[in-house]
Scaffold this motif. Structure first.
Motif, PDB file in Angstrom:
ATOM      1  N   SER A 225     -13.423 -46.278 -30.013  1.00  0.00           N
ATOM      2  CA  SER A 225     -13.551 -47.348 -29.026  1.00  0.00           C
ATOM      3  C   SER A 225     -14.912 -47.321 -28.354  1.00  0.00           C
ATOM      4  O   SER A 225     -15.323 -48.314 -27.790  1.00  0.00           O
ATOM      5  CB  SER A 225     -12.432 -47.257 -27.984  1.00  0.00           C
ATOM      6  N   ARG A 226     -15.615 -46.210 -28.371  1.00  0.00           N
ATOM      7  CA  ARG A 226     -16.880 -46.162 -27.649  1.00  0.00           C
ATOM      8  C   ARG A 226     -18.105 -45.904 -28.515  1.00  0.00           C
ATOM      9  O   ARG A 226     -19.182 -46.382 -28.224  1.00  0.00           O
ATOM     10  CB  ARG A 226     -16.840 -45.067 -26.566  1.00  0.00           C
ATOM     11  N   ILE A 227     -17.965 -45.121 -29.564  1.00  0.00           N
ATOM     12  CA  ILE A 227     -19.184 -44.681 -30.234  1.00  0.00           C
ATOM     13  C   ILE A 227     -19.350 -45.287 -31.626  1.00  0.00           C
ATOM     14  O   ILE A 227     -20.331 -45.962 -31.900  1.00  0.00           O
ATOM     15  CB  ILE A 227     -19.240 -43.141 -30.298  1.00  0.00           C
ATOM     16  N   ILE A 228     -18.396 -45.024 -32.505  1.00  0.00           N
ATOM     17  CA  ILE A 228     -18.548 -45.570 -33.856  1.00  0.00           C
ATOM     18  C   ILE A 228     -17.316 -46.398 -34.206  1.00  0.00           C
ATOM     19  O   ILE A 228     -16.403 -45.927 -34.881  1.00  0.00           O
ATOM     20  CB  ILE A 228     -18.794 -44.457 -34.900  1.00  0.00           C
ATOM     21  N   PRO A 229     -17.279 -47.645 -33.742  1.00  0.00           N
ATOM     22  CA  PRO A 229     -16.054 -48.443 -33.863  1.00  0.00           C
ATOM     23  C   PRO A 229     -15.686 -48.809 -35.286  1.00  0.00           C
ATOM     24  O   PRO A 229     -14.556 -49.187 -35.538  1.00  0.00           O
ATOM     25  CB  PRO A 229     -16.363 -49.686 -33.036  1.00  0.00           C
ATOM     26  N   GLU A 230     -16.611 -48.711 -36.206  1.00  0.00           N
ATOM     27  CA  GLU A 230     -16.267 -49.160 -37.555  1.00  0.00           C
ATOM     28  C   GLU A 230     -15.707 -48.029 -38.413  1.00  0.00           C
ATOM     29  O   GLU A 230     -15.214 -48.269 -39.506  1.00  0.00           O
ATOM     30  CB  GLU A 230     -17.492 -49.777 -38.238  1.00  0.00           C
ATOM     31  N   THR A 231     -15.798 -46.814 -37.926  1.00  0.00           N
ATOM     32  CA  THR A 231     -15.280 -45.686 -38.694  1.00  0.00           C
ATOM     33  C   THR A 231     -13.771 -45.590 -38.498  1.00  0.00           C
ATOM     34  O   THR A 231     -13.289 -45.714 -37.382  1.00  0.00           O
ATOM     35  CB  THR A 231     -15.931 -44.388 -38.214  1.00  0.00           C
ATOM     36  N   PRO A 232     -13.022 -45.370 -39.580  1.00  0.00           N
ATOM     37  CA  PRO A 232     -11.572 -45.251 -39.406  1.00  0.00           C
ATOM     38  C   PRO A 232     -11.207 -44.006 -38.605  1.00  0.00           C
ATOM     39  O   PRO A 232     -11.865 -42.961 -38.741  1.00  0.00           O
ATOM     40  CB  PRO A 232     -11.047 -45.118 -40.829  1.00  0.00           C
TER      41      PRO A 232
ATOM     42  N   VAL B 218     -10.714 -40.496 -40.564  1.00  0.00           N
ATOM     43  CA  VAL B 218     -11.808 -39.623 -40.977  1.00  0.00           C
ATOM     44  C   VAL B 218     -12.190 -38.674 -39.840  1.00  0.00           C
ATOM     45  O   VAL B 218     -12.369 -37.473 -40.035  1.00  0.00           O
ATOM     46  CB  VAL B 218     -13.020 -40.481 -41.380  1.00  0.00           C
TER      47      VAL B 218
ATOM     48  N   ARG C 295     -18.542 -43.621 -18.344  1.00  0.00           N
ATOM     49  CA  ARG C 295     -19.141 -44.755 -17.639  1.00  0.00           C
ATOM     50  C   ARG C 295     -20.106 -44.268 -16.567  1.00  0.00           C
ATOM     51  O   ARG C 295     -21.153 -44.857 -16.335  1.00  0.00           O
ATOM     52  CB  ARG C 295     -18.021 -45.592 -17.024  1.00  0.00           C
TER      53      ARG C 295
ATOM     54  N   ASN D 110     -23.311 -43.434 -17.957  1.00  0.00           N
ATOM     55  CA  ASN D 110     -24.015 -44.675 -18.262  1.00  0.00           C
ATOM     56  C   ASN D 110     -25.049 -45.016 -17.218  1.00  0.00           C
ATOM     57  O   ASN D 110     -26.040 -45.678 -17.493  1.00  0.00           O
ATOM     58  CB  ASN D 110     -23.000 -45.824 -18.276  1.00  0.00           C
ATOM     59  N   LEU D 111     -24.781 -44.608 -15.982  1.00  0.00           N
ATOM     60  CA  LEU D 111     -25.646 -44.996 -14.870  1.00  0.00           C
ATOM     61  C   LEU D 111     -26.949 -44.225 -14.849  1.00  0.00           C
ATOM     62  O   LEU D 111     -27.878 -44.607 -14.165  1.00  0.00           O
ATOM     63  CB  LEU D 111     -24.928 -44.730 -13.540  1.00  0.00           C
ATOM     64  N   ILE D 112     -26.971 -43.114 -15.576  1.00  0.00           N
ATOM     65  CA  ILE D 112     -28.143 -42.236 -15.467  1.00  0.00           C
ATOM     66  C   ILE D 112     -29.406 -42.976 -15.869  1.00  0.00           C
ATOM     67  O   ILE D 112     -29.495 -43.550 -16.947  1.00  0.00           O
ATOM     68  CB  ILE D 112     -27.967 -40.990 -16.353  1.00  0.00           C
TER      69      ILE D 112
ATOM     70  N   ARG E 221     -29.852 -43.398 -20.924  1.00  0.00           N
ATOM     71  CA  ARG E 221     -29.056 -43.525 -22.152  1.00  0.00           C
ATOM     72  C   ARG E 221     -28.655 -42.181 -22.723  1.00  0.00           C
ATOM     73  O   ARG E 221     -28.740 -41.925 -23.908  1.00  0.00           O
ATOM     74  CB  ARG E 221     -29.824 -44.321 -23.203  1.00  0.00           C
TER      75      ARG E 221
ATOM     76  N   GLU F 280     -25.562 -40.757 -22.097  1.00  0.00           N
ATOM     77  CA  GLU F 280     -24.145 -40.549 -21.836  1.00  0.00           C
ATOM     78  C   GLU F 280     -23.464 -39.776 -22.954  1.00  0.00           C
ATOM     79  O   GLU F 280     -22.388 -39.228 -22.767  1.00  0.00           O
ATOM     80  CB  GLU F 280     -23.428 -41.878 -21.588  1.00  0.00           C
TER      81      GLU F 280
END
Lengths: 374, 393
Positions: free
Chosen positions: A110-117, A120, A254, A257-259, A267, A269
């Motif tokens: 949901s946050r980093i690699i959304p296309e990977t199943p 795996v 999140r 994220n503010l850093i 960037r 996070e």
């Protein structure tokens, strides 16, 4: 029972990993939704309330310095009843060992690699867990020492970097709704922080030379892990405000994220993710190890390593089907997990303690092993 | 044994060839700016995407440094995805710097948009929101900017600059915006941007260059709906009250003719709520330190008594700015942009419980006092006015 020995310093890192891993990334949301801006008070209280719980664990450990929880319950409750209780506890350990890979897959997709199943990511994660256990407890313990060191340094770094975004106004007014929601929130947090350390009773004190020294380390590790969780909740509320914290699925992510310090430190996070993976890995592997040791003890297997691979396959399958979706998981966490871990993390050890006292004081039975009390 | 062990290692290598979801940089279209307008059917999306070939050229090229994509859709997500039908590259949204909202959209409410930005994983929370004042986001993003070849970057940088040096805008990101919509005792503001065309610019070769983008004032919201605008002076007063002040320029007149110009070095404010017989009031304490930037006239600022006069003049000036914006926000716009409600909430939680539901009406009659202290720190590289003659005063 076992030849493998670990040092008391490794108990610190294992306990800290178990305490932090389950809570650092996600729990802030739940706590903030209950206690609002006082979530940090709730988390501080949790650490305090955890001390008697840990004391019970340590007390049991010191009375039976050569046993793990499975052995204790069989010793105290008799062969049949003890086996049933131990089996129920082992099932909890097994469940956690496939829940954690599910979280891992959920977060990654949901946050980093959304296309990977999902599959795996979980397969790789469970493979790492199994390899760790095949290498043995010493390897896991040594790895946890390194992991906790890296995780703590990174955590301090992230919190310092995020500090410029903190606004003290976000904590005010203190105790607006009274103490009750705060206590409620710390009761919930206990289920993810203090009670989790019951899994350590599968390692402590059986694999330790000096169970008294180990007890101190247990507490130290608990404070380290609890401190990390507490600070992460405090900073989330300080920088994001309780409303956004409560509404985020991964508040600390999140938060990171503010850093934006200078142009260099922005960037980053993903560091939070690294902290989470490291501690989470300790947590899930300790649970899985506890299950395997206890299970082979119940079945009287000679070598517990034989059942690692088949169980790893079960974990993989179960982690795929355990939660059908996120809404179900969020519901489960609040309405099932809280009473579930409370039963095993609090009621069970208290019950064992009572049985011990009754047997020792009332029935004057010769029970327990006082070797550790020198 | 060793030979056997090599087989699984080799097999593993097959599966470890890299990231599953990897996307090389030359297959990405990096979005730098996003414009959103409301249409009858839904949203009109304007996307400003970097054009790497044009940016890589050292000298000017025929191509524009950015490419615009415009799409309509019933919701934001479908409109954004529809861009795939006209772009050869997949959009990458993590580098969005500024989101421009059309004024019509802002007037209808921005809650639904914020939900999308907070939910979607590619959007971070560090970009700023601005409102296209009196125009559409589409038009604003269609204008090329001088100095910065990428208009999105110019929007971002000049927003930060105008916050720091002119004080009429605030750079507001998702977190702050959501916080102030959610809280009961504060309403958000967002900077407005305007398209201007001045006669002085017409000598540029390209007629499109005659148009510029400029930040003007701030839009005031009631919950998530735009209801009015603050002028430049009012925006400045707003910043004094909330204590978020950069290096502003402040000028006062002495005797109606001598103009003294000052640069604000630092300004802090504190809102202190108090309660008397269940009637709330707020005292705003402002502490400002300034440097003298220029003296147009003959006021001898080295003299102690003149400094005192100057201080009083500056205090009056700041108070005037604050009162002006406070009056407008209370009586004209009925929107608590300063967070007075939150100040009461923090200080008097019990009173706030009673006030919370009727805060919109209570706010209008809330008495606000000011306590302003001004310090004059330095006078620049000269002390007396340069052309002040001896004995003349």
């Amino acid at each position: 029972m076992s030849e493998t020995k670990i040092t008391s310093r490794q108990i610190i890192s294992l306990t800290a990993g178990v305490t932090t891993g389950g809570s650092v990334l996600v729990i802030g949301a739940l706590i903030a939704s209950v206690a609002k801006q006082d979530a940090w008070i709730g988390s501080l209280l949790t650490i305090l309330f955890g001390i008697p719980v840990i004391w019970i664990y340590l007390f049991l450990g010191r009375r039976f310095p050569r046993m793990n929880l499975v052995g204790m319950s069989r010793e105290l409750l008799g062969k049949w009843f003890g086996t049933i209780v131990a089996g129920s506890f082992l099932f909890l350990l097994l469940q956690m060992s496939y829940h954690i890979p599910w979280y891992m897959g959920d977060f990654m997709t949901s946050r980093i690699i959304p296309e990977t199943p999902h599959y795996v990511i979980k397969a790789l994660y469970i493979a790492a867990m199994s390899i760790a256990i095949l290498y043995g407890l010493e390897a896991l313990a040594r790895a946890s020492e390194i992991f906790i060191m890296i995780a703590s340094v990174l955590f301090v770094f992230v919190m310092v970097m995020v500090a410029p975004n903190a606004k003290i106004e976000n904590l005010q007014p203190v105790l607006e709704n009274g103490l009750i929601p705060v206590l409620k929130s710390s009761a919930i947090l206990s289920c993810f922080l203090s009670f989790m350390t019951i899994s350590m009773l599968m390692i402590y004190p059986a694999h330790l030379d000096d169970s008294k020294e180990g007890g101190k380390s247990f507490l130290k590790g608990y404070f380290l892990g609890g401190g990390i969780t507490c600070i992460s909740i405090l900073m989330s509320v300080l920088a994001l405000g309780w409303a956004i914290t409560a509404n985020s699925r991964f508040p600390v992510f999140r938060l990171a994220n503010l850093i934006n310090v200078g142009i260099v430190f922005s960037r980053i996070e993903i560091i939070v993710f690294v902290i989470w993976v490291l501690t989470q890995f300790i947590l899930s592997t300790v649970f899985f190890y506890g299950f395997i040791i206890g299970f082979s003890q119940l079945l009287k297997l000679k070598d517990h390593k034989r059942i690692v691979l088949p169980l790893a396959l079960i974990l993989l399958t179960m982690s795929e089907v355990v939660f059908p979706d996120v809404a179900y998981q969020e519901h489960w966490i609040v309405y099932t997990w809280v009473p579930y871990i409370f039963t095993h993390g609090f009621v069970l050890p208290v019950f064992l303690l009572v049985v011990y006292w009754v047997k020792k004081r009332v029935l004057k039975m010769d029970i327990g092993d006082n070797q550790g009390q020198k | 044994m060793k030979a056997k062990a090599i087989i699984p290692v080799l097999l593993m290598m097959l599966f470890c060839t890299g990231c599953w979801s990897s996307r090389e940089i030359n297959t990405l279209a990096i979005t730098i700016c996003l414009g959103i307008d409301k249409t009858d059917e839904g949203y009109l999306i304007t996307k400003q995407v970097l054009n790497p070939t044009a940016l890589a050229m050292q000298k000017g090229s025929d191509e524009d440094p950015v490419v615009l994509f415009v799409q309509k859709g019933e919701n934001l997500f479908s409109a954004l995805r529809k861009i795939a039908t006209e772009s050869s590259r997949k959009m990458y949204n993590s580098h969005v710097r500024v989101v421009v909202l059309g004024e019509n959209l802002a007037r209808e409410g921005i809650k639904d948009i914020l939900d999308f930005f907070m939910r979607e994983h590619e959007f971070r929370t560090d970009f700023y929101y601005v409102i296209a004042k009196g125009t559409t986001a589409n038009e604003v993003l269609g204008i090329l900017t001088p100095l910065e070849s990428v208009p999105g970057v110019k929007l971002y940088l000049s927003l930060e600059n105008s916050e720091r040096y002119w004080g009429i805008t605030s750079a507001i990101n998702s977190i702050f915006l959501v916080q102030s919509i959610l809280a009961d005792g504060i309403n958000p503001v967002l900077p407005g941007i305007e398209i201007i065309s001045k006669a002085g610019y017409s000598e540029m070769e390209n007629s499109n260059d005659a148009k510029r983008l400029q930040y003007t004032g701030m839009g005031v919201f009631q919950e998530d709906k735009l209801i009015g605008w603050l002028s430049e002076d009012e925006a400045k007063g707003y910043h004094y009250i909330i204590g978020d002040v950069g290096n502003y320029v402040e000028q006062v007149y002495y005797n109606g003719k001598d103009q003294i110009v000052c640069e604000v070095r630092d300004s802090q404010s504190k809102m202190i709520a108090s309660c008397k017989d269940d009637k709330p009031s707020v005292c705003v304490k402002i502490k400002t330190s300034l440097n003298i930037a220029a003296v147009e006239g003959v006021l001898d600022i080295t003299k102690q008594e003149n400094r005192k006069i100057l201080k009083e003049l500056l205090e009056k000036r700041i108070k005037l700015l604050c009162e002006k914006v406070q009056k407008k926000a209370q009586q004209e716009l009925h929107s608590d942009i300063f967070g007075f409600g939150e100040a009461i909430h923090r200080r008097e939680p019990k009173l706030w419980k009673k006030l919370k539901d009727s805060w919109d009406t209570e706010y209008v009659k809330l008495p606000v006092h000011y306590d302003i202290t001004v310090e004059i720190k330095q006078a620049g590289q000269i002390s007396k006015p340069m052309f002040l003659k001896e004995g003349e005063d």
